[in-house]
Design an enzyme around this catalytic site. Structure first.
Site, PDB file in Angstrom:
ATOM      1  N   SER A  93       0.840  -1.194   0.000  1.00  0.00           N
ATOM      2  CA  SER A  93       0.000   0.000   0.000  1.00  0.00           C
ATOM      3  C   SER A  93       0.880   1.252   0.000  1.00  0.00           C
ATOM      4  O   SER A  93       1.734   1.397  -0.869  1.00  0.00           O
ATOM      5  CB  SER A  93      -0.956  -0.050   1.195  1.00  0.00           C
ATOM      6  OG  SER A  93      -2.017   0.859   1.064  1.00  0.00           O
ATOM      7  N   HIS A 227      -7.714  -5.972   0.699  1.00  0.00           N
ATOM      8  CA  HIS A 227      -6.512  -5.151   0.780  1.00  0.00           C
ATOM      9  C   HIS A 227      -5.392  -5.843   1.567  1.00  0.00           C
ATOM     10  O   HIS A 227      -4.224  -5.706   1.231  1.00  0.00           O
ATOM     11  CB  HIS A 227      -6.869  -3.816   1.434  1.00  0.00           C
ATOM     12  CG  HIS A 227      -5.783  -2.788   1.347  1.00  0.00           C
ATOM     13  ND1 HIS A 227      -5.330  -2.277   0.153  1.00  0.00           N
ATOM     14  CD2 HIS A 227      -5.042  -2.183   2.317  1.00  0.00           C
ATOM     15  CE1 HIS A 227      -4.363  -1.397   0.378  1.00  0.00           C
ATOM     16  NE2 HIS A 227      -4.172  -1.324   1.683  1.00  0.00           N
TER      17      HIS A 227
END
Length: 249
Positions: A93, A227
């Site tokens: 990320s 995620h």
């Protein structure tokens, strides 16, 4: 018996010394992420010396003032850490953006830079546009937004005003780094780039554009999950990481 965590420097944490490791893997944590989560990957990569980046505002540096701009953060990392070949960067990320910028900065300064860049759950730098200013929200609204996006904070953090304030300070600072990030076109890296993402993660939909940031090969791998797909698919993900490291581990 698990090896004791070793602090090599304020910026780095590792779980095992491994002087005979074939390669060093430097992991750049996600937004407000704990470096220990990545250092523990060492247990499944025995032939690799795994390091996790620990910027100010995290772990034992919780009380230090965190960085709020990408340029300052990258300059601090490059100035503080001596990366010795062979090594690979992996970032998840926001950590993927930081890893890319550090790699490019090392290259531009004529320093050794990673043999490969592994980027996880992050759009390519060139595809990132303006973002809402979540970092400017009041604490209560910021907490609600953080928990809506990434799930509830641990009960021990929520129940301790001092810990909660420190956690929100870390989220706020990293959000500011992400939300003020402006891609500055650079020469593509001449190193291979590997992309990793979860099938259900909309934030990683633009990862194919990472291929434009290297003149070498680019490969993209998708795993079931969202995620934080690697938490449920740890073995599969680290098998892929091991392959990307040339089989080390």
């Amino acid at each position: 018996m698990e090896a004791e965590t070793v602090r090599a420097a304020p910026w780095l944490v590792r779980r095992a010394r491994r002087p005979d490791a074939a390669v060093d893997l430097y992991c750049f944590p996600h937004l407000a992420g704990a470096p220990g989560e990545y250092a523990r990957w060492s247990d499944d990569l025995p032939g690799v010396r795994v390091w996790a980046l620990r910027p100010p505002g995290r772990g034992s540096r919780l009380r230090e003032r965190p960085y709020t701009r990408m340029g300052a953060l990258v300059d601090a990392i490059v100035s503080a850490v001596d990366f010795s070949p062979p090594f690979v960067f992996l970032g998840h990320s926001l950590g993927a953006l930081v890893a890319y910028e550090v790699a490019a900065e090392l290259r531009d300064r004529g320093r050794p830079y990673p043999d490969r860049l592994i980027v996880s759950a992050c759009p390519a730098p060139s595809s990132i546009g303006p973002a809402p200013a979540l970092h400017a929200l009041p604490d209560r609204e910021l907490l609600a937004e953080v928990e809506r996006r990434w799930g509830p904070l641990p009960a021990e953090v929520r129940g301790d005003p001092e810990l909660l304030a420190a956690a929100l300070r870390g989220f706020r600072a990293d959000l500011e780094v992400a939300e003020t990030y402006a891609y500055r076109p650079r020469r593509p890296l001449d190193r291979p780039v590997t992309g990793l993402r979860g099938a259900g993660d909309t934030a990683a939909a633009r990862m194919a554009a990472w291929g434009g940031h290297t003149t070498s090969e680019f490969d993209l791998h998708t795993f079931p999950g969202g995620h934080f797909y690697f938490r449920e698919r740890r073995r599969e993900v680290l098998d892929r990481v091991r392959t990307s490291l040339g089989g080390a581990g």
